[in-house]
Scaffold this motif. Structure first.
Motif: not given
Ligand code: ZN
Ligand code: BES
Ligand code: MN
Length: 498
Positions: A267, A272, A290, A351, A376
């Motif tokens: 990710k 974020d 993130d 997300e 994360t």
């Molecule tokens: Zn996030």
């Protein structure tokens, strides 16, 4: 500017000197490791003799106990060439493992790196295994690097040279490369979001790929659209920085020619904000971290390549910034992910799973034998396991056991959470195939994992939620606050399969 994966072997500044003696080492400081059992035999006993029994006396007087991470600097030690002797505690002899040595060596070098040092010598004990020496060397290389990227007055200075006495050359070389990997992940996590966004992360990755001999593909917005990555694009729409998908490939000597043996997926949300489901300021502050899963993915693949491990790996990172711009994706939107699965958006702050839906689908298409993703992903995982332990989730128990064993072998704590099929009901949607959050907050780390499971197409897969361990809010004895490089060492160990 960075030391990571220097391809000039001769320029390496962490070296082995298997034959050197700690007493005559020309170094600013010598570090020895002491267990609670006392001085004992081996090289630390030589140091003790050279100093006229100083260590034995200090232990007998109870001044030094050898407790885990106890760090005792002794200035101007008699009988040694070095100006300082650091006695680093390891705890009980029978409990010393690779993770202890990583942290202990890091604690010692972090302490010493508070000043400029031209040479620091560390003394490996003859009882350590090769793996343990590697992790000690890695820790030593991580501890001396701080969070100083943007500080005008640096708090830590990399030693001119680090010499490992009593350690085999190969183990020290490997440990130094692993340190590079961890430090790469830390540096990327520590970069502010206005400097590290999808495009610049991709540029960093391209540079790393060039230095380590990996192939790299970078999908920009147009390519993502051609590839029907509507889930990634939806999350990225609220930002002026467009998304990227990175695909890295490393084919090691003897690795399979066709399908990759392992896919690493990360990710890479470079910031974020929560999107329209906006985070409160306090929770938003740390959200440059993130992309830590993406950083770990890149760093682990680069480390495997730099070590020339005999394996074929593909690594993929979904890079987006989750923002609130005029085109931002909205609550109630229905997104068609690349796999064709439709996703109803109930919360734009969930997300990461939407991004990973497309990345996992791209990777699934490459037919790897196994997939690990690092993300994360949820605050709920931190509620469950705290700050230091990563959550594991799987569709294949034997594979998850391997991942857990690799992580524990290098001292990265992990704990598995259940994946009962009852949780699947929680992500059912009234209007689409699935929705992007569960019912209420309970079991939030698991419903997130259940969402991801929909996109791996039955390939053996383990998801690692690193929301806790990826980022240290406060400094610890062995590491400055900020990015920790969580799971880089674990993934390298997994790839080595030992
Ligand atoms: Zn996030
Ligand atoms: N990036 C966060 C998770 C996170 C929280 C990482 C704290 C590191 C530290 C993730 O995108 C997120 O916001 N998750 C939400 C999901 C919720 C809306 C279902 C969460 O955990 O609150
Ligand atoms: Mn979020």
């Amino acid at each position: 500017m960075t030391h990571e994966f220097s391809i000039v072997r001769g320029a390496r500044d962490i070296v082995a000197d298997p034959a050197a003696s700690p007493a005559s080492a020309e170094a600013d400081a010598v570090v020895v490791f002491l267990t609670e059992g006392g001085v004992g035999t081996g090289m630390i006993a030589d140091v003790d003799r050279a100093t006229g029994g100083m260590l034995t006396r200090l232990v007998a007087a109870g001044e030094i106990a050898g407790k885990r991470f106890e760090c005792t600097p002794l200035l101007a030690p008699p009988g040694l060439r070095a100006g300082q002797l650091v006695v680093m505690g390891l705890g009980k002899r029978e409990e010393v493992d690779a993770g202890t040595l990583y942290r202990a060596a890091a604690t010692a070098t972090r302490h010493l790196a508070g000043r400029r040092r031209s040479t620091v010598a560390l003394v490996a004990d003859g009882s350590w295994t090769t793996r343990q020496i590697e992790q000690a060397v890695a820790g030593g290389g991580v501890g001396m690097i701080g969070q100083d990227l943007y500080r005008s007055e640096k708090k830590r200075t990399r030693f001119g040279r680090t010499i490992w006495i009593g350690a085999p050359v190969e183990a020290v070389e490997h440990g130094a490369v692993i340190a590079d990997g961890v430090n790469l992940a830390r540096r990327l996590v520590n970069m502010p979001p206005d400097d590290l966004y999808p495009q610049t992360f991709a540029e960093e990755a391209a540079a790393v790929a060039g230095r380590t001999g990996m192939e790299i593909e970078i999908w920009d917005e147009e390519q993502l659209a051609r590839e029907r990555c509507q889930a990634m694009l939806a999350v990225g729409r609220g930002s002026s920085r467009s998304p990227r998908l990175l695909i890295l490939r490393y084919r090691g000597p003897g690795g399979s020619d066709s399908a990759p043996e392992l896919a690493l997926v990360g990710k890479g949300v470079t910031f974020d904000s929560g999107g329209l489901s906006l985070k409160p300021s306090d929770s938003m502050l740390g959200m440059k971290c993130d992309m830590a899963g993406g950083a770990a993915t890149l760093a682990a693949a680069a480390t495997a390549a730099a070590l020339k491990l005999p394996v074929h790996i593909v690594a993929a990172v979904g890079l987006v910034e989750n923002m609130t711009g005029p085109a931002a994706y909205k609550l109630g939107d229905v997104i068609t992910a690349r796999s064709g699965t439709t996703i109803e958006v109930h919360n734009t702050d969930a997300e990461g799973r939407i991004v990973l839906a497309d990345v996992l689908d791209v990777v699934r298409g490459l037919q790897p034998r196994r997939i690990v993703d690092m993300a994360t992903l949820t605050g709920a995982c931190m509620v469950a396991l705290g700050n230091d332990v990563a959550g594991l989730f799987t569709n294949d128990q034997p594979f998850c056991d391997e991942v857990a064993a690799a992580a524990r072998a290098v001292g990265e704590p992990v704990w598995q959470l259940p994946m009962y099929s009852d949780y699947d009901d929680q992500i059912k949607s009234e209007v689409a195939d699935i929705k992007n959050v569960g019912e209420g907050r309970w079991g939030g780390a698991i419903t997130a994992a259940k969402f991801l499971e929909r996109f791996v197409g039955g390939i053996p897969w383990t998801h690692i939620d690193i929301a806790g361990p990826a980022f240290a809010e406060k400094p610890r004895p062995w590491i400055d606050g900020g990015g920790t490089g969580s799971m880089v060492r674990a993934m390298v160990e997994l790839v080595r399969g030992k």
